[in-house]
Scaffold this active site. Structure first.
Site, short mmCIF file in Angstrom:
data_model
loop_
_atom_site.label_atom_id
_atom_site.label_comp_id
_atom_site.label_asym_id
_atom_site.label_seq_id
_atom_site.Cartn_x
_atom_site.Cartn_y
_atom_site.Cartn_z
N THR A 170 2.88 7.38 -8.69
CA THR A 170 2.52 6.01 -9.04
C THR A 170 1.22 5.95 -9.84
O THR A 170 0.38 6.85 -9.73
CB THR A 170 2.34 5.18 -7.74
OG1 THR A 170 1.69 3.96 -8.04
CG2 THR A 170 1.48 5.92 -6.72
N ASP A 171 1.04 4.88 -10.61
CA ASP A 171 -0.22 4.68 -11.32
C ASP A 171 -1.35 4.30 -10.37
O ASP A 171 -2.53 4.34 -10.74
CB ASP A 171 -0.08 3.60 -12.42
CG ASP A 171 0.35 2.23 -11.91
OD1 ASP A 171 0.56 2.07 -10.69
OD2 ASP A 171 0.47 1.30 -12.74
N GLU A 172 -1.01 3.95 -9.12
CA GLU A 172 -2.05 3.49 -8.19
C GLU A 172 -3.02 4.60 -7.81
O GLU A 172 -4.11 4.32 -7.31
CB GLU A 172 -1.40 2.86 -6.95
CG GLU A 172 -0.48 1.72 -7.35
CD GLU A 172 -0.02 0.83 -6.20
OE1 GLU A 172 -0.70 0.75 -5.17
OE2 GLU A 172 1.03 0.19 -6.37
N TYR A 196 -1.86 3.84 0.98
CA TYR A 196 -0.68 4.25 0.21
C TYR A 196 -1.08 5.11 -0.98
O TYR A 196 -0.58 6.23 -1.16
CB TYR A 196 0.09 3.01 -0.28
CG TYR A 196 1.09 3.32 -1.38
CD1 TYR A 196 2.20 4.12 -1.14
CD2 TYR A 196 0.91 2.81 -2.68
CE1 TYR A 196 3.11 4.41 -2.16
CE2 TYR A 196 1.82 3.10 -3.69
CZ TYR A 196 2.91 3.91 -3.43
OH TYR A 196 3.80 4.21 -4.43
N LYS A 200 -0.30 9.11 -1.83
CA LYS A 200 0.41 9.57 -3.03
C LYS A 200 -0.48 10.51 -3.85
O LYS A 200 0.00 11.51 -4.40
CB LYS A 200 0.85 8.38 -3.89
CG LYS A 200 1.95 7.52 -3.29
CD LYS A 200 3.27 8.25 -3.08
CE LYS A 200 4.00 8.54 -4.37
NZ LYS A 200 5.37 9.07 -4.11
P1 NAD Z 1 11.43 2.51 -1.24
O1 NAD Z 1 10.46 2.24 -0.13
O2 NAD Z 1 12.35 1.43 -1.69
O3 NAD Z 1 12.39 3.73 -0.80
C1 NAD Z 1 11.91 4.89 -0.17
C2 NAD Z 1 13.11 5.66 0.36
O4 NAD Z 1 12.62 6.86 1.00
C3 NAD Z 1 13.90 4.90 1.42
O5 NAD Z 1 15.29 5.00 1.16
C4 NAD Z 1 13.54 5.59 2.73
O6 NAD Z 1 14.59 5.54 3.70
C5 NAD Z 1 13.26 7.01 2.26
N1 NAD Z 1 12.35 7.73 3.16
C6 NAD Z 1 11.18 7.28 3.68
N2 NAD Z 1 10.64 8.22 4.48
C7 NAD Z 1 11.48 9.29 4.45
C8 NAD Z 1 11.47 10.57 5.07
N3 NAD Z 1 10.47 10.95 5.89
N4 NAD Z 1 12.47 11.41 4.79
C9 NAD Z 1 13.51 11.04 3.96
N5 NAD Z 1 13.58 9.85 3.39
C10 NAD Z 1 12.57 8.97 3.61
O7 NAD Z 1 10.57 3.10 -2.42
P2 NAD Z 1 10.77 2.94 -4.00
O8 NAD Z 1 10.13 1.68 -4.44
O9 NAD Z 1 12.17 3.21 -4.34
O10 NAD Z 1 9.84 4.14 -4.52
C11 NAD Z 1 10.39 5.45 -4.72
C12 NAD Z 1 9.27 6.38 -5.16
O11 NAD Z 1 8.70 5.87 -6.36
C13 NAD Z 1 8.13 6.50 -4.17
O12 NAD Z 1 7.70 7.84 -4.13
C14 NAD Z 1 7.05 5.58 -4.73
O13 NAD Z 1 5.76 6.04 -4.36
C15 NAD Z 1 7.28 5.73 -6.22
N6 NAD Z 1 6.89 4.58 -7.04
C16 NAD Z 1 7.37 3.33 -6.76
C17 NAD Z 1 7.00 2.26 -7.57
C18 NAD Z 1 7.54 0.86 -7.34
O14 NAD Z 1 7.14 -0.07 -8.05
N7 NAD Z 1 8.44 0.65 -6.41
C19 NAD Z 1 6.14 2.46 -8.66
C20 NAD Z 1 5.67 3.76 -8.92
C21 NAD Z 1 6.06 4.81 -8.09
P1 TYD Z 2 3.41 -5.30 -4.58
O1 TYD Z 2 4.76 -5.70 -5.06
O2 TYD Z 2 3.17 -5.14 -3.12
O3 TYD Z 2 3.02 -3.98 -5.40
P2 TYD Z 2 1.59 -3.18 -5.50
O4 TYD Z 2 0.64 -3.73 -4.52
O5 TYD Z 2 2.00 -1.78 -5.16
O6 TYD Z 2 1.15 -3.37 -6.92
O7 TYD Z 2 2.36 -6.38 -5.12
C1 TYD Z 2 2.22 -6.64 -6.51
C2 TYD Z 2 1.08 -7.61 -6.68
O8 TYD Z 2 1.47 -8.86 -6.07
C3 TYD Z 2 -0.19 -7.19 -5.97
O9 TYD Z 2 -1.31 -7.56 -6.78
C4 TYD Z 2 -0.19 -7.98 -4.68
C5 TYD Z 2 0.53 -9.25 -5.07
N1 TYD Z 2 1.29 -9.91 -3.98
C6 TYD Z 2 1.07 -11.28 -3.70
O10 TYD Z 2 0.24 -11.95 -4.35
N2 TYD Z 2 1.79 -11.85 -2.69
C7 TYD Z 2 2.70 -11.15 -1.94
O11 TYD Z 2 3.30 -11.74 -1.00
C8 TYD Z 2 2.93 -9.77 -2.25
C9 TYD Z 2 3.92 -8.96 -1.46
C10 TYD Z 2 2.20 -9.20 -3.29
#
Ligand code: NAD
Ligand code: TYD
Length: 394
Positions: A170-172, A196, A200
């Site tokens: 992630t960019d975070e 988080y 990561k």
């Molecule tokens: P998500 O939370 O929707 O899904 C995570 C999946 O991992 C779930 O299906 C869960 O059951 C599985 N999981 C959790 N713990 C586990 C374990 N111990 N063993 C096996 N499986 C396990 O997450 P996402 O949004 O799909 O993100 C996927 C990846 O992308 C993550 O690594 C996250 O850090 C990264 N990412 C997400 C975003 C975003 O905006 N969602 C952005 C950048 C990077």
């Molecule tokens: P989120 O989807 O949790 O992603 P991340 O924190 O990983 O960027 O949140 C995106 C942005 O939205 C973040 O600045 C927090 C804000 N946010 C709200 O304002 N209200 C909410 O209920 C949630 C879940 C997020």
């Protein structure tokens, strides 16, 4: 096809866990084991989109995959309903922290690559309970790296040269940007601020070290905020859509001016396929949508789309916007400089925010059963916990 975590295949496994995936693939090993990839977290939001796209894309649809997912609250096999009976998809319910299970999967399926999505992924949950983040994101990535290293170390020739471990991050990890600062490049220092992002960042460092020390052929992608179908309604965009449809408040943390870069999930998946196919070993690639927006602007965009597609007799959905207490340590701005992946691999996002967000809202409107299914008692408990004490502010 379904495998139980203990490796038992077929009808007994399906009966024992009542999971609605067909088991049509008999025999041992995957159909063509040298071409199989191992996906972790493939029942989550991005992982399930990746699995569906991989098996649909003309370049990869002949390549089977093993999907290892623990099915935590974020994992949902309904995301993969379209693959029922598809022998190219082998689902294993199991935990990436379990080394013995990982070794069995590598031995049986001999994957040519690992695409590692499995993680705890929600910042608010990491604030209320960081332990699971350290376990899965740090210890789980460590176990997976070690299992991959043991497997790769025993390969020879072409199989050894072709093996890849792609880590999805992630960019975070880069921390928060001032409003006028340049976007994150791949050389930006790591300054994670939430449990988080710290977990990561730790996993990224492990992946880097396994390349530097052991030569493991790794690739890392650092991506901005994704949105699209199958996203669990705890994250900003799906939460706002499901709340607006239910006539519930739309909780804006702080002043709503925190900025994120937003990327359509299908574009993220195509970037990962490119990096896997042609990325340079040991490199990291930032993946972004060239689309920075403040949270309030996102929510107004969603309200306007819902007013058009599903008007409410009570008036504009924007009436539901409610300012609530901020998230502790809330990062102000993330922005991705995605020029490296464009320069080296020719990748750019295909969707604009306007096209991607319209598709996304339409998907949630078309899938009320999916929404109802994920809004279980556990989901309601989470909402109550996260939003308690964030009473509405004027
Ligand atoms: P998500 O939370 O929707 O899904 C995570 C999946 O991992 C779930 O299906 C869960 O059951 C599985 N999981 C959790 N713990 C586990 C374990 N111990 N063993 C096996 N499986 C396990 O997450 P996402 O949004 O799909 O993100 C996927 C990846 O992308 C993550 O690594 C996250 O850090 C990264 N990412 C997400 C975003 C975003 O905006 N969602 C952005 C950048 C990077
Ligand atoms: P989120 O989807 O949790 O992603 P991340 O924190 O990983 O960027 O949140 C995106 C942005 O939205 C973040 O600045 C927090 C804000 N946010 C709200 O304002 N209200 C909410 O209920 C949630 C879940 C997020």
């Amino acid at each position: 096809t379904l495998l139980r975590a203990d490796g038992v295949r077929g009808r007994a496994a399906r009966r024992s866990r009542q999971i609605p995936i067909d088991t049509t693939c008999a025999g041992s090993g995957s159909p063509n084991d040298s071409m199989t990839i191992l996906v972790t977290g493939g029942a989550g939001f991005i992982g399930s989109n990746f699995v569906l796209d991989w098996l649909a894309d003309p370049a990869t649809r002949g390549l089977p995959l093993v999907n290892l997912d623990a099915l935590t609250y974020a994992g949902n096999l309904h995301n993969l309903d379209a693959l029922r009976g598809d022998a190219r998809h082998v689902f294993v319910q199991g935990d990436i922290c379990e080394r013995a299970l990982l070794d069995r999967i590598f031995a049986e399926h001999r994957p040519r690559a690992v695409v590692h999505f499995a993680a705890e992924s929600h910042v608010d949950r990491s604030i209320l309970g960081p332990g699971a983040f350290i376990r899965t994101n740090v210890e789980g990535t460590f176990a997976l790296l070690e299992a991959a290293r043991a497997h790769w170390g025993a390969l020879a020739g072409d199989a050894r040269a072709a093996f890849r471990f792609l880590h999805v991050s992630t960019d975070e990890v880069y921390g928060s940007l001032a409003s006028d600062a340049p976007a994150f490049t791949e050389t930006h220092p790591y300054e994670p601020n939430s449990p988080y992002s710290a977990s990561k960042a730790a996993s990224d460092h492990l992946v880097r070290a396994w390349h530097h020390t052991y030569g493991l052929p790794v690739l890392t992608t650092n991506c901005s905020n994704n949105y699209g179908p199958f996203q669990f309604p705890e994250k900003l965009i799906p939460l706002m859509i499901v709340n607006a449809l239910a006539g519930k408040p739309l909780p804006i943390y702080g002043d709503g001016q925190n900025v994120r870069d937003w990327l359509y999930v299908g574009d993220h998946c195509s970037a990962i396929r490119e990096v896997l196919a042609r990325g340079r070993l040991g490199e990291t690639y930032n993946v972004g949508g060239w689309n920075e927006m403040a949270n309030l602007e996102i929510v107004h965009t969603l309200c306007a789309l819902l007013d058009e597609l599903r008007p409410s007799a009570a008036g504009s959905h924007a009436r539901l916007i409610t300012y609530v207490k901020d998230r502790p340590g809330h990062d102000r701005r993330y922005a991705i400089d995605a020029r490296k992946i464009e320069r080296e691999l020719g990748w750019r996002p295909a969707e604009t925010f306007q096209s991607g967000i319209r598709k996304t809202v339409q998907w949630y409107l078309d899938n009320p059963a999916w929404i109802a299914n994920v809004q279980s008692g556990a989901y309601r408990d989470w909402v109550a916990r996260n939003y308690a004490g964030r009473e509405a502010r004027a």
